[in-house]
Design a protein around this motif. Sequence first.
Motif, PDB file in Angstrom:
ATOM      1  N   GLU A  79       0.834  -1.199   0.000  1.00  0.00           N
ATOM      2  CA  GLU A  79       0.000   0.000   0.000  1.00  0.00           C
ATOM      3  C   GLU A  79       0.872   1.253   0.000  1.00  0.00           C
ATOM      4  O   GLU A  79       2.020   1.232   0.423  1.00  0.00           O
ATOM      5  CB  GLU A  79      -0.902   0.017   1.241  1.00  0.00           C
ATOM      6  CG  GLU A  79      -1.983  -1.043   1.234  1.00  0.00           C
ATOM      7  CD  GLU A  79      -3.068  -0.783   0.206  1.00  0.00           C
ATOM      8  OE1 GLU A  79      -3.404   0.394  -0.024  1.00  0.00           O
ATOM      9  OE2 GLU A  79      -3.581  -1.751  -0.360  1.00  0.00           O
ATOM     10  N   LYS A  80       0.300   2.329  -0.472  1.00  0.00           N
ATOM     11  CA  LYS A  80       0.985   3.614  -0.525  1.00  0.00           C
ATOM     12  C   LYS A  80       1.245   4.107   0.890  1.00  0.00           C
ATOM     13  O   LYS A  80       0.426   3.927   1.783  1.00  0.00           O
ATOM     14  CB  LYS A  80       0.113   4.607  -1.287  1.00  0.00           C
ATOM     15  CG  LYS A  80       0.724   5.965  -1.481  1.00  0.00           C
ATOM     16  CD  LYS A  80      -0.222   6.831  -2.293  1.00  0.00           C
ATOM     17  CE  LYS A  80       0.339   8.214  -2.509  1.00  0.00           C
ATOM     18  NZ  LYS A  80      -0.586   9.037  -3.287  1.00  0.00           N
ATOM     19  N   GLY A  81       2.393   4.735   1.078  1.00  0.00           N
ATOM     20  CA  GLY A  81       2.747   5.300   2.374  1.00  0.00           C
ATOM     21  C   GLY A  81       3.797   4.461   3.075  1.00  0.00           C
ATOM     22  O   GLY A  81       4.076   3.328   2.705  1.00  0.00           O
ATOM     23  N   GLY A  82       4.408   5.047   4.062  1.00  0.00           N
ATOM     24  CA  GLY A  82       5.450   4.341   4.796  1.00  0.00           C
ATOM     25  C   GLY A  82       6.827   4.721   4.290  1.00  0.00           C
ATOM     26  O   GLY A  82       6.998   5.662   3.525  1.00  0.00           O
ATOM     27  N   THR A  83       7.803   3.946   4.713  1.00  0.00           N
ATOM     28  CA  THR A  83       9.183   4.242   4.358  1.00  0.00           C
ATOM     29  C   THR A  83       9.533   3.649   2.996  1.00  0.00           C
ATOM     30  O   THR A  83       8.880   2.726   2.523  1.00  0.00           O
ATOM     31  CB  THR A  83      10.145   3.676   5.413  1.00  0.00           C
ATOM     32  OG1 THR A  83       9.948   2.268   5.503  1.00  0.00           O
ATOM     33  CG2 THR A  83       9.909   4.300   6.772  1.00  0.00           C
ATOM     34  N   MET A  91       2.025   0.565  -8.433  1.00  0.00           N
ATOM     35  CA  MET A  91       2.085   1.075  -9.798  1.00  0.00           C
ATOM     36  C   MET A  91       1.102   2.219  -9.985  1.00  0.00           C
ATOM     37  O   MET A  91       0.026   2.217  -9.392  1.00  0.00           O
ATOM     38  CB  MET A  91       1.740  -0.044 -10.796  1.00  0.00           C
ATOM     39  CG  MET A  91       2.716  -1.174 -10.802  1.00  0.00           C
ATOM     40  SD  MET A  91       2.342  -2.441 -12.039  1.00  0.00           S
ATOM     41  CE  MET A  91       0.783  -3.091 -11.460  1.00  0.00           C
ATOM     42  N   GLN A  92       1.495   3.152 -10.822  1.00  0.00           N
ATOM     43  CA  GLN A  92       0.604   4.220 -11.244  1.00  0.00           C
ATOM     44  C   GLN A  92       0.249   3.964 -12.696  1.00  0.00           C
ATOM     45  O   GLN A  92       1.125   3.674 -13.512  1.00  0.00           O
ATOM     46  CB  GLN A  92       1.280   5.583 -11.078  1.00  0.00           C
ATOM     47  CG  GLN A  92       1.586   5.907  -9.634  1.00  0.00           C
ATOM     48  CD  GLN A  92       2.339   7.210  -9.475  1.00  0.00           C
ATOM     49  OE1 GLN A  92       2.933   7.719 -10.421  1.00  0.00           O
ATOM     50  NE2 GLN A  92       2.317   7.755  -8.265  1.00  0.00           N
ATOM     51  N   VAL A  93      -1.041   4.059 -13.024  1.00  0.00           N
ATOM     52  CA  VAL A  93      -1.522   3.764 -14.372  1.00  0.00           C
ATOM     53  C   VAL A  93      -1.949   5.057 -15.051  1.00  0.00           C
ATOM     54  O   VAL A  93      -2.699   5.849 -14.485  1.00  0.00           O
ATOM     55  CB  VAL A  93      -2.708   2.767 -14.336  1.00  0.00           C
ATOM     56  CG1 VAL A  93      -3.208   2.481 -15.737  1.00  0.00           C
ATOM     57  CG2 VAL A  93      -2.301   1.491 -13.631  1.00  0.00           C
ATOM     58  N   TYR A  94      -1.437   5.238 -16.275  1.00  0.00           N
ATOM     59  CA  TYR A  94      -1.755   6.410 -17.077  1.00  0.00           C
ATOM     60  C   TYR A  94      -2.432   5.962 -18.375  1.00  0.00           C
ATOM     61  O   TYR A  94      -2.006   4.993 -18.993  1.00  0.00           O
ATOM     62  CB  TYR A  94      -0.482   7.179 -17.437  1.00  0.00           C
ATOM     63  CG  TYR A  94       0.240   7.754 -16.246  1.00  0.00           C
ATOM     64  CD1 TYR A  94       0.036   9.071 -15.856  1.00  0.00           C
ATOM     65  CD2 TYR A  94       1.134   6.979 -15.517  1.00  0.00           C
ATOM     66  CE1 TYR A  94       0.713   9.603 -14.763  1.00  0.00           C
ATOM     67  CE2 TYR A  94       1.811   7.496 -14.422  1.00  0.00           C
ATOM     68  CZ  TYR A  94       1.590   8.809 -14.053  1.00  0.00           C
ATOM     69  OH  TYR A  94       2.256   9.325 -12.971  1.00  0.00           O
ATOM     70  N   VAL A  95      -3.496   6.672 -18.759  1.00  0.00           N
ATOM     71  CA  VAL A  95      -4.165   6.442 -20.043  1.00  0.00           C
ATOM     72  C   VAL A  95      -4.151   7.765 -20.786  1.00  0.00           C
ATOM     73  O   VAL A  95      -4.646   8.783 -20.274  1.00  0.00           O
ATOM     74  CB  VAL A  95      -5.616   5.943 -19.851  1.00  0.00           C
ATOM     75  CG1 VAL A  95      -6.317   5.811 -21.189  1.00  0.00           C
ATOM     76  CG2 VAL A  95      -5.633   4.622 -19.100  1.00  0.00           C
ATOM     77  N   ASP A  96      -3.565   7.756 -21.968  1.00  0.00           N
ATOM     78  CA  ASP A  96      -3.438   8.950 -22.806  1.00  0.00           C
ATOM     79  C   ASP A  96      -2.776  10.110 -22.051  1.00  0.00           C
ATOM     80  O   ASP A  96      -3.183  11.274 -22.159  1.00  0.00           O
ATOM     81  CB  ASP A  96      -4.797   9.374 -23.353  1.00  0.00           C
ATOM     82  CG  ASP A  96      -5.414   8.298 -24.245  1.00  0.00           C
ATOM     83  OD1 ASP A  96      -4.640   7.588 -24.922  1.00  0.00           O
ATOM     84  OD2 ASP A  96      -6.648   8.171 -24.259  1.00  0.00           O
ATOM     85  N   GLY A  97      -1.756   9.787 -21.246  1.00  0.00           N
ATOM     86  CA  GLY A  97      -0.997  10.805 -20.528  1.00  0.00           C
ATOM     87  C   GLY A  97      -1.601  11.275 -19.226  1.00  0.00           C
ATOM     88  O   GLY A  97      -1.001  12.088 -18.522  1.00  0.00           O
ATOM     89  N   ASN A 127       6.942   2.858  -1.999  1.00  0.00           N
ATOM     90  CA  ASN A 127       5.834   3.139  -1.078  1.00  0.00           C
ATOM     91  C   ASN A 127       5.687   4.637  -0.817  1.00  0.00           C
ATOM     92  O   ASN A 127       4.594   5.135  -0.613  1.00  0.00           O
ATOM     93  CB  ASN A 127       6.050   2.470   0.289  1.00  0.00           C
ATOM     94  CG  ASN A 127       6.633   1.093   0.214  1.00  0.00           C
ATOM     95  OD1 ASN A 127       7.529   0.840  -0.576  1.00  0.00           O
ATOM     96  ND2 ASN A 127       6.144   0.205   1.014  1.00  0.00           N
ATOM     97  N   ASP A 128       6.836   5.362  -0.803  1.00  0.00           N
ATOM     98  CA  ASP A 128       6.795   6.796  -0.527  1.00  0.00           C
ATOM     99  C   ASP A 128       6.633   7.633  -1.800  1.00  0.00           C
ATOM    100  O   ASP A 128       6.900   8.830  -1.792  1.00  0.00           O
ATOM    101  CB  ASP A 128       8.054   7.223   0.229  1.00  0.00           C
ATOM    102  CG  ASP A 128       9.330   7.060  -0.592  1.00  0.00           C
ATOM    103  OD1 ASP A 128       9.264   6.471  -1.699  1.00  0.00           O
ATOM    104  OD2 ASP A 128      10.390   7.504  -0.126  1.00  0.00           O
ATOM    105  N   SER A 129       6.210   6.998  -2.890  1.00  0.00           N
ATOM    106  CA  SER A 129       5.935   7.623  -4.184  1.00  0.00           C
ATOM    107  C   SER A 129       7.172   8.065  -4.952  1.00  0.00           C
ATOM    108  O   SER A 129       7.049   8.745  -5.971  1.00  0.00           O
ATOM    109  CB  SER A 129       4.974   8.817  -4.039  1.00  0.00           C
ATOM    110  OG  SER A 129       3.754   8.376  -3.486  1.00  0.00           O
TER     111      SER A 129
END
Length: 143
Positions: A79-83, A91-97, A127-129
Amino acid sequence: MNRFVLMFVCFLCVLSGCVEDKPRPEGSMSVVPLDIVEASESAIEVSSLKQPKDIVVNHHVRGQNIYVECYIPSFTFKEKGGTNVNGEGYMQVYVDGKKVDEIFTAAFIIKGLEKGKHHIMIEVVHNDSSDYQLKKSWNVNIR
């Protein structure tokens, strides 16, 4: 009869001699660099220096949905967050930018795309983006 038995024994000897020297397939060996963490007389603790360097993505288009499956060696989805932990993240998902979602599993569905051509991109992050510098992109055509 003795001649038949002698030929049979010789035949078995020839066959048994051939089984020990089997050829090994080329390219089946891999080397992973290790770092010695702690050494004592009884054991040596090592850790892998290998970081996720590649992402394998399989996708299938059905109607207006894209079914996506990702494989990242030596990676755990968290999950997002933490050290910042090496080998963990999402993962981050992008559609058409445009960023459409953050994914915390290896398989997911992008639903309800409009007809036409679309550019899909997946970016793996800690986790920390912070960025892993690991991305995969491809184009799809929704009919």
